[in-house]
Design a protein around this motif. Structure first.
Motif, PDB file in Angstrom:
ATOM      1  N   GLN A 132      -4.407 -11.675  -1.154  1.00 26.14           N
ATOM      2  CA  GLN A 132      -4.200 -12.830   0.044  1.00 26.14           C
ATOM      3  C   GLN A 132      -5.716 -13.875  -1.163  1.00 26.14           C
ATOM      4  OE1 GLN A 132      -6.025 -14.024   3.832  1.00 26.14           O
ATOM      5  NE2 GLN A 132      -5.079 -15.633   3.691  1.00 26.14           N
ATOM      6  N   ALA A 133      -4.881 -14.704  -1.940  1.00 26.50           N
ATOM      7  CA  ALA A 133      -5.531 -16.313  -2.709  1.00 26.50           C
ATOM      8  C   ALA A 133      -6.255 -17.342  -1.727  1.00 26.50           C
ATOM      9  CB  ALA A 133      -4.164 -15.961  -3.330  1.00 26.50           C
ATOM     10  N   PRO A 134      -7.006 -17.510  -1.724  1.00 25.25           N
ATOM     11  CA  PRO A 134      -7.134 -18.780  -1.290  1.00 25.25           C
ATOM     12  C   PRO A 134      -5.823 -20.145  -0.779  1.00 25.25           C
ATOM     13  CG  PRO A 134      -8.670 -18.862  -2.990  1.00 25.25           C
ATOM     14  CD  PRO A 134      -7.345 -18.039  -3.394  1.00 25.25           C
ATOM     15  N   GLY A 135      -5.948 -20.485  -0.104  1.00 23.72           N
ATOM     16  CA  GLY A 135      -5.230 -21.327   0.784  1.00 23.72           C
ATOM     17  C   GLY A 135      -3.211 -20.652   0.260  1.00 23.72           C
ATOM     18  N   LYS A 136      -3.411 -20.046   0.024  1.00 25.21           N
ATOM     19  CA  LYS A 136      -2.630 -18.714   0.464  1.00 25.21           C
ATOM     20  C   LYS A 136      -2.586 -17.876   1.259  1.00 25.21           C
ATOM     21  CE  LYS A 136      -1.220 -19.765  -4.605  1.00 25.21           C
ATOM     22  NZ  LYS A 136      -0.343 -18.834  -5.403  1.00 25.21           N
ATOM     23  N   GLU A 137      -0.414 -17.513   1.742  1.00 24.91           N
ATOM     24  CA  GLU A 137      -0.782 -16.454   2.703  1.00 24.91           C
ATOM     25  C   GLU A 137      -1.175 -14.874   2.346  1.00 24.91           C
ATOM     26  OE1 GLU A 137       2.462 -18.641   6.139  1.00 24.91           O
ATOM     27  OE2 GLU A 137       2.671 -16.699   4.967  1.00 24.91           O
ATOM     28  N   ARG A 138      -1.451 -14.110   3.263  1.00 23.93           N
ATOM     29  CA  ARG A 138      -1.717 -12.988   2.899  1.00 23.93           C
ATOM     30  C   ARG A 138      -0.413 -11.658   2.244  1.00 23.93           C
ATOM     31  NH1 ARG A 138      -5.781  -8.863   5.915  1.00 23.93           N
ATOM     32  NH2 ARG A 138      -6.976 -10.630   5.561  1.00 23.93           N
ATOM     33  N   GLU A 139      -0.231 -12.237   1.273  1.00 24.14           N
ATOM     34  CA  GLU A 139       1.291 -10.952   0.621  1.00 24.14           C
ATOM     35  C   GLU A 139       0.959  -9.436   0.638  1.00 24.14           C
ATOM     36  OE1 GLU A 139       2.368 -13.110  -2.691  1.00 24.14           O
ATOM     37  OE2 GLU A 139       0.564 -13.023  -3.757  1.00 24.14           O
ATOM     38  N   GLY A 140       1.993  -8.192   0.658  1.00 21.52           N
ATOM     39  CA  GLY A 140       2.892  -6.950   0.590  1.00 21.52           C
ATOM     40  C   GLY A 140       2.073  -6.645  -0.646  1.00 21.52           C
ATOM     41  N   VAL A 141       1.106  -5.742  -1.482  1.00 21.37           N
ATOM     42  CA  VAL A 141       1.568  -5.794  -3.071  1.00 21.37           C
ATOM     43  C   VAL A 141       2.423  -4.587  -3.377  1.00 21.37           C
ATOM     44  CG1 VAL A 141       0.154  -5.701  -5.028  1.00 21.37           C
ATOM     45  CG2 VAL A 141      -0.612  -7.471  -3.494  1.00 21.37           C
ATOM     46  N   ALA A 142       1.936  -3.378  -2.396  1.00 31.17           N
ATOM     47  CA  ALA A 142       2.563  -1.926  -2.458  1.00 31.17           C
ATOM     48  C   ALA A 142       1.987  -1.163  -1.263  1.00 31.17           C
ATOM     49  CB  ALA A 142       1.631  -1.347  -4.053  1.00 31.17           C
ATOM     50  N   GLY A 143       2.428  -0.122  -1.441  1.00 34.43           N
ATOM     51  CA  GLY A 143       2.767   0.700   0.016  1.00 34.43           C
ATOM     52  C   GLY A 143       3.316   2.050  -0.063  1.00 34.43           C
ATOM     53  N   ILE A 144       2.352   3.384   0.584  1.00 33.11           N
ATOM     54  CA  ILE A 144       2.373   4.606   0.531  1.00 33.11           C
ATOM     55  C   ILE A 144       2.987   4.656   1.901  1.00 33.11           C
ATOM     56  CG2 ILE A 144       0.038   4.580  -0.162  1.00 33.11           C
ATOM     57  CD1 ILE A 144       1.717   7.121  -2.258  1.00 33.11           C
ATOM     58  N   ASP A 145       4.066   5.506   1.478  1.00 32.80           N
ATOM     59  CA  ASP A 145       4.577   6.296   2.970  1.00 32.80           C
ATOM     60  C   ASP A 145       3.504   7.712   3.602  1.00 32.80           C
ATOM     61  OD1 ASP A 145       7.721   7.344   2.937  1.00 32.80           O
ATOM     62  OD2 ASP A 145       6.014   7.723   2.154  1.00 32.80           O
ATOM     63  N   HIS A 146       3.684   8.029   4.360  1.00 31.26           N
ATOM     64  CA  HIS A 146       3.037   9.381   4.546  1.00 31.26           C
ATOM     65  C   HIS A 146       3.661  10.684   3.812  1.00 31.26           C
ATOM     66  CE1 HIS A 146       6.041   8.261   7.471  1.00 31.26           C
ATOM     67  NE2 HIS A 146       6.319   9.795   8.036  1.00 31.26           N
ATOM     68  N   GLY A 147       4.863  10.232   3.595  1.00 31.17           N
ATOM     69  CA  GLY A 147       5.859  11.316   2.389  1.00 31.17           C
ATOM     70  C   GLY A 147       4.995  11.382   0.469  1.00 31.17           C
ATOM     71  N   GLY A 148       4.186  10.086   0.696  1.00 30.47           N
ATOM     72  CA  GLY A 148       4.129   9.497  -1.039  1.00 30.47           C
ATOM     73  C   GLY A 148       4.882   8.713  -2.079  1.00 30.47           C
ATOM     74  N   ARG A 149       6.413   8.445  -0.274  1.00 31.64           N
ATOM     75  CA  ARG A 149       7.237   7.435  -0.977  1.00 31.64           C
ATOM     76  C   ARG A 149       6.505   6.650  -1.365  1.00 31.64           C
ATOM     77  NH1 ARG A 149      12.089   7.644   2.484  1.00 31.64           N
ATOM     78  NH2 ARG A 149      10.807   6.985   3.783  1.00 31.64           N
ATOM     79  N   THR A 150       6.657   5.446  -2.361  1.00 29.02           N
ATOM     80  CA  THR A 150       5.573   4.299  -2.838  1.00 29.02           C
ATOM     81  C   THR A 150       6.811   2.607  -2.540  1.00 29.02           C
ATOM     82  OG1 THR A 150       6.141   4.626  -5.504  1.00 29.02           O
ATOM     83  CG2 THR A 150       3.751   5.301  -4.261  1.00 29.02           C
ATOM     84  N   ASN A 151       6.520   1.736  -2.459  1.00 31.70           N
ATOM     85  CA  ASN A 151       7.300   1.025  -2.611  1.00 31.70           C
ATOM     86  C   ASN A 151       6.522  -0.512  -3.106  1.00 31.70           C
ATOM     87  OD1 ASN A 151      10.245  -0.086  -1.967  1.00 31.70           O
ATOM     88  ND2 ASN A 151       9.269   0.680   0.164  1.00 31.70           N
ATOM     89  N   TYR A 152       7.512  -1.443  -3.658  1.00 35.71           N
ATOM     90  CA  TYR A 152       6.442  -2.698  -4.405  1.00 35.71           C
ATOM     91  C   TYR A 152       6.800  -3.694  -4.463  1.00 35.71           C
ATOM     92  CZ  TYR A 152       3.666   1.487  -7.500  1.00 35.71           C
ATOM     93  OH  TYR A 152       3.433   2.476  -7.289  1.00 35.71           O
ATOM     94  N   ALA A 153       5.919  -5.284  -4.329  1.00 39.28           N
ATOM     95  CA  ALA A 153       6.546  -6.058  -4.702  1.00 39.28           C
ATOM     96  C   ALA A 153       6.789  -6.188  -5.732  1.00 39.28           C
ATOM     97  CB  ALA A 153       5.713  -6.577  -4.206  1.00 39.28           C
ATOM     98  N   ASN A 154       8.473  -7.033  -6.055  1.00 47.50           N
ATOM     99  CA  ASN A 154       7.931  -7.806  -6.899  1.00 47.50           C
ATOM    100  C   ASN A 154       7.832  -8.145  -8.025  1.00 47.50           C
ATOM    101  OD1 ASN A 154      11.602  -6.561  -6.198  1.00 47.50           O
ATOM    102  ND2 ASN A 154      12.077  -8.519  -5.990  1.00 47.50           N
ATOM    103  N   PHE A 155       6.268  -8.710  -7.562  1.00 47.57           N
ATOM    104  CA  PHE A 155       6.134  -9.883  -9.056  1.00 47.57           C
ATOM    105  C   PHE A 155       4.902  -8.228  -9.417  1.00 47.57           C
ATOM    106  CE2 PHE A 155       2.682  -9.377  -5.819  1.00 47.57           C
ATOM    107  CZ  PHE A 155       3.063 -10.032  -4.579  1.00 47.57           C
ATOM    108  N   VAL A 156       4.974  -7.138  -8.817  1.00 48.49           N
ATOM    109  CA  VAL A 156       3.853  -6.069  -9.490  1.00 48.49           C
ATOM    110  C   VAL A 156       4.765  -5.232  -9.968  1.00 48.49           C
ATOM    111  CG1 VAL A 156       2.382  -7.207  -7.942  1.00 48.49           C
ATOM    112  CG2 VAL A 156       3.171  -5.242  -7.737  1.00 48.49           C
ATOM    113  N   LYS A 157       6.130  -4.976  -9.891  1.00 44.68           N
ATOM    114  CA  LYS A 157       6.662  -3.939  -9.958  1.00 44.68           C
ATOM    115  C   LYS A 157       6.902  -3.947 -11.867  1.00 44.68           C
ATOM    116  CE  LYS A 157      10.306  -3.152  -6.602  1.00 44.68           C
ATOM    117  NZ  LYS A 157      11.887  -3.377  -6.407  1.00 44.68           N
TER     118      LYS A 157
END
Length: 127
Positions: free
Chosen positions: A39-64
């Motif tokens: 979360q940057a000042p004045g902006k909403e919180r946004e997802g960057v990356a996630g990892i599930d219990h099986g180890g699979r990962t996901n990323y926001a397009n802006f950090v891929k």
């Protein structure tokens, strides 16, 4: 009760790298769905990356291609390796955790689904 503690933030020049960490205590982190948000000042919180219990990962397009999320289950620690940093990556970064769920992989970016949050670590990228 799960507790999360981030560390590793700081200041870096554009193009540089940082690795931030999140130690999970209270319950083992290996069975949980986890994510990094920012979360940057004045902006909403946004997802960057996630990892599930099986180890699979996901990323926001802006950090891929630039960021990598991974976990060390022996140390109950979640990491975010950030390369090729840009000034627009400047924000407070939070780790989040939730119990394992079948929809973890597809809902990783929905902050309302997470039940535990760290206090955040500041990342500043200068041009």
């Amino acid at each position: 009760q799960v507790q999360l503690q981030e560390s590793g933030g700081g200041s870096v020049q554009s193009g540089g790298s940082l690795r931030i960490s999140c130690v999970v205590s209270g319950l083992t982190g290996s069975s949980r769905c986890m994510g990094w948000f920012r979360q940057a000042p004045g902006k909403e919180r946004e997802g960057v990356a996630g990892i599930d219990h099986g180890g699979r990962t996901n990323y926001a397009n802006f950090v891929k291609g630039r960021f990598t999320i991974f976990r060390d289950d022996l140390r109950n620690t979640l990491y975010l390796q950030m390369n090729s940093l840009k000034p627009e990556d400047s924000a407070t970064y939070y780790c989040a955790s939730r119990p394992p769920a079948s929809d973890c992989y597809v809902t990783w970016g929905l902050s309302n689904w997470y039940s535990s949050w760290g206090q955040g670590t500041q990342v500043t990228v200068s041009s």
